[in-house]
Design a protein around this motif. Structure first.
Motif, PDB file in Angstrom:
ATOM      1  N   GLY A  41       0.788  -1.222   0.000  1.00 16.08           N
ATOM      2  CA  GLY A  41       0.000   0.000   0.000  1.00 16.08           C
ATOM      3  C   GLY A  41       0.813   1.262   0.000  1.00 16.08           C
ATOM      4  N   SER A  42       2.002   1.300   0.596  1.00 19.79           N
ATOM      5  CA  SER A  42       2.816   2.507   0.606  1.00 19.79           C
ATOM      6  C   SER A  42       3.529   2.615  -0.728  1.00 19.79           C
ATOM      7  CB  SER A  42       3.847   2.454   1.733  1.00 19.79           C
ATOM      8  OG  SER A  42       3.220   2.413   2.962  1.00 19.79           O
ATOM      9  N   TYR A 297      13.230   1.532  -1.312  1.00 17.19           N
ATOM     10  CA  TYR A 297      14.206   2.212  -0.459  1.00 17.19           C
ATOM     11  C   TYR A 297      13.606   3.570  -0.124  1.00 17.19           C
ATOM     12  CZ  TYR A 297      18.814   3.920   1.097  1.00 17.19           C
ATOM     13  OH  TYR A 297      19.854   4.434   1.834  1.00 17.19           O
ATOM     14  N   CYS A 298      13.027   3.678   1.060  1.00 15.39           N
ATOM     15  CA  CYS A 298      12.196   4.831   1.406  1.00 15.39           C
ATOM     16  C   CYS A 298      12.631   5.447   2.730  1.00 15.39           C
ATOM     17  CB  CYS A 298      10.727   4.418   1.529  1.00 15.39           C
ATOM     18  SG  CYS A 298      10.107   3.400   0.194  1.00 15.39           S
ATOM     19  N   PHE A 299      12.106   6.648   2.983  1.00 15.20           N
ATOM     20  CA  PHE A 299      12.339   7.290   4.279  1.00 15.20           C
ATOM     21  C   PHE A 299      11.090   8.055   4.697  1.00 15.20           C
ATOM     22  CE2 PHE A 299      13.167  10.767   1.407  1.00 15.20           C
ATOM     23  CZ  PHE A 299      12.775  11.909   2.093  1.00 15.20           C
ATOM     24  N   THR A 300      10.974   8.289   5.982  1.00  9.72           N
ATOM     25  CA  THR A 300       9.931   9.144   6.531  1.00  9.72           C
ATOM     26  C   THR A 300      10.525   9.911   7.702  1.00  9.72           C
ATOM     27  OG1 THR A 300       7.616   9.221   7.253  1.00  9.72           O
ATOM     28  CG2 THR A 300       8.991   7.489   8.199  1.00  9.72           C
ATOM     29  N   ASP A 455      -1.049   8.049  10.202  1.00  7.69           N
ATOM     30  CA  ASP A 455      -0.620   7.926   8.812  1.00  7.69           C
ATOM     31  C   ASP A 455       0.895   8.066   8.699  1.00  7.69           C
ATOM     32  OD1 ASP A 455      -3.222   7.650   7.836  1.00  7.69           O
ATOM     33  OD2 ASP A 455      -3.512   9.814   7.788  1.00  7.69           O
ATOM     34  N   PHE A 456       1.465   7.322   7.759  1.00  5.63           N
ATOM     35  CA  PHE A 456       2.887   7.425   7.450  1.00  5.63           C
ATOM     36  C   PHE A 456       3.041   7.808   5.981  1.00  5.63           C
ATOM     37  CE2 PHE A 456       3.512   5.562  11.449  1.00  5.63           C
ATOM     38  CZ  PHE A 456       4.867   5.598  11.779  1.00  5.63           C
ATOM     39  N   ARG A 483       2.832  13.675   7.457  1.00  3.52           N
ATOM     40  CA  ARG A 483       2.980  12.468   8.270  1.00  3.52           C
ATOM     41  C   ARG A 483       1.657  11.993   8.826  1.00  3.52           C
ATOM     42  NH1 ARG A 483       4.086  16.955  10.930  1.00  3.52           N
ATOM     43  NH2 ARG A 483       3.488  17.235  13.113  1.00  3.52           N
ATOM     44  N   ASP A 484       0.665  12.919   8.979  1.00  2.00           N
ATOM     45  CA  ASP A 484      -0.640  12.535   9.510  1.00  2.00           C
ATOM     46  C   ASP A 484      -1.722  12.648   8.458  1.00  2.00           C
ATOM     47  OD1 ASP A 484       0.310  11.972  12.076  1.00  2.00           O
ATOM     48  OD2 ASP A 484       0.314  14.093  12.577  1.00  2.00           O
TER      49      ASP A 484
END
Length: 485
Positions: A41-42, A297-300, A455-456, A483-484
């Motif tokens: 989903g992301s 390869y992700c970031f938050t 949420d991310f 982020r939300d």
């Protein structure tokens, strides 16, 4: 450009303690299922998508925009509460406030029927000071009877009262509860000034005044047995006045974050913008190339432990077993970016954290506030045996702790049929499938934790390649602000 004011004092920060949790250790498996329900989903954001601007739509109940306020003047400000969809003008039981225990000095045009958290439908009543000097008074009424009196100022108001110019009902400090913002005018000699009076609904999860104990002396609270109490922060009101944010509701509506940043700077913290710039400047440390499990390869970016310091979470996922590897970096008070230690064991499977949303349990105690992020991991134990485990992640003293909760092991037959399903908690106690599904709620619910869905927003690390510092700061800001959701 934000107006600057010099601090009148320097406040020490309160360092919240942490409660250590014990748990069971998980062993690593042979491989991982390629289709992880929790990892789906992301979607990474492409460079083309990042270049597209997004317009914010004004939602119901929001403050008037500055353009609207400038065009419509004070009349627009006085209609703030009514037009925001938050309340309606109140005219009393018989149309002229003749029925009920209303104050003699009631300001009829600044009374509203409104839904307030914990109070239900009430009438917000404004009343001018009897002597003509000092602050207006504000009350909540139900069925014509006064049920609450809002707190006054911590210091007497010596000036002549002129009028209540506007009232707004909104969640000002973003804690999920509706607050009350009042703009009033006062006259001293030949000059008239505007003042913001903000009534914040008390929230047990509010750690702001525990982090900054010297601000506590500026709080004025009016307790009530009939419903939740409200309080005023005198330092906040001084800040808004000094920054000239007390002229329009639209100027005030988004200032809680800047106020927190200001107080943080007084205590040696970097504000949000400064931290994003530091994360961009140190990007080579956290966006290094990976040559394995790099299908994603992700970031938050988020603050995971309520210390005001942003953390960047970097995760790569892929390979035949669809493994996930995660690293956590956080800025310290001096602006240095440090990789946080974790409880992950080398060779063991790590949680699949690249998710669009997570269930989060919040624990509040005298030692501080802590979040537990619920995460899942699919593991292939053998060609016909698979394990789904659920655990939580929390940050304690700059250490990322994984707490095992429960696991479900499924054995499949040759035709894909299920031969057996065994679920246990981390202590080996047998669970039904329903108990397994509900185990995080059972575990943290019994601890008295509150539950929310968070949420991310994940972005592809590769999308930062070749960007300037300014462009990267803008992309980091986009990740943090979304982020939300």
């Amino acid at each position: 450009m934000e107006k600057k004011i010099w601090p009148k004092f320097l406040m020490p920060a309160l360092i919240a303690g942490c409660i250590l949790l014990s748990g069971c250790a998980w062993g690593g498996g042979e491989g991982k299922i390629d289709e992880s329900a929790q990892g789906k989903g992301s979607e990474e954001i492409s460079a083309e998508e990042q270049a597209l601007g997004e317009e914010e739509e004004a939602g119901e109940g929001q403050a008037l925009t500055e353009a609207q306020a400038a065009e419509e003047g004070w009349a627009a400000e006085e209609r703030q509460a009514e037009e925001g969809g938050q309340s309606t003008k109140f005219q009393g039981a018989d149309g002229d406030f003749g029925s009920g225990e209303w104050p003699e000095n009631i300001i009829k045009e600044q009374c509203f029927e409104v839904e307030l958290d914990g109070w239900g439908k009430v009438t917000f009543v404004s009343a001018s000071p009897v002597s003509g000097k000092g602050e207006a008074e504000f009350f909540l009424f139900k069925d014509g009877k006064k049920v609450y009196t809002f707190p006054g100022s911590r210091t007497p108001q010596p000036d002549e009262f002129v009028e209540v110019r506007a009232v707004s009902f909104t969640d000002y400090n973003k804690d999920g509860k509706k607050d009350v913002i009042v703009l009033a005018s006062y006259r001293n000699g030949g000059s008239t000034r505007s003042a913001a009076e903000i009534f914040l609904q008390e929230n047990a999860d509010n750690m702001f005044y525990m982090d900054y104990p010297d601000i506590e002396s500026y709080r004025v609270e009016a307790k009530s047995e009939a419903g939740p109490s409200f309080y005023r922060d005198g330092f906040l009101e001084e800040y808004l006045s000094a920054q000239q944010y007390a002229d329009k509701i639209s100027d005030i509506s988004g200032t809680w974050t800047s106020y927190m940043d200001y107080v943080g700077r007084l205590n040696g913290f970097w504000d949000t913008e400064g931290q994003l710039e530091l994360l961009a400047a140190n990007r080579d440390k956290w966006m290094a190339d990976v040559d394995y499990a790099n299908d994603r390869y992700c970031f938050t970016i988020r603050d995971m432990d309520y210390d005001g310091q942003l953390a960047v979470i970097v995760a790569n996922q892929g390979g035949t077993g669809n493994y996930t590897y995660s690293k956590f970096y956080e800025l310290d008070r001096e602006g240095n970016l440090n990789e946080l230690e974790t409880s992950f064991m080398e060779g063991d499977s790590q949680p699949d954290i690249i998710m669009d949303e997570m269930t989060v349990y919040n624990e509040f105690s005298a030692e501080g506030m802590r979040d537990y992020y619920i995460v899942y991991d699919d593991i292939k134990l053998s060609p016909d045996t698979y394990m789904l485990r659920v655990s939580s992640l929390s940050v304690q003293d700059d250490f990322v702790l994984e707490t095992p909760l429960a696991s479900k092991t499924t054995v499949y037959g040759e035709n894909g049929s299920v031969i057996s399903v065994v679920s246990v908690d981390c202590n080996g106690n047998t669970l039904t499938e329903e108990e397994f599904e509900d185990f995080p709620e059972t575990y943290y619910g019994n601890m008295g934790c509150s539950r929310r869905i968070e949420d991310f927003f994940w972005m592809d690390v590769g999308s930062l390649a070749g960007k300037s510092d300014e462009e990267i700061v803008e992309l980091l800001r986009r990740v943090y602000e979304q982020r939300d959701g």
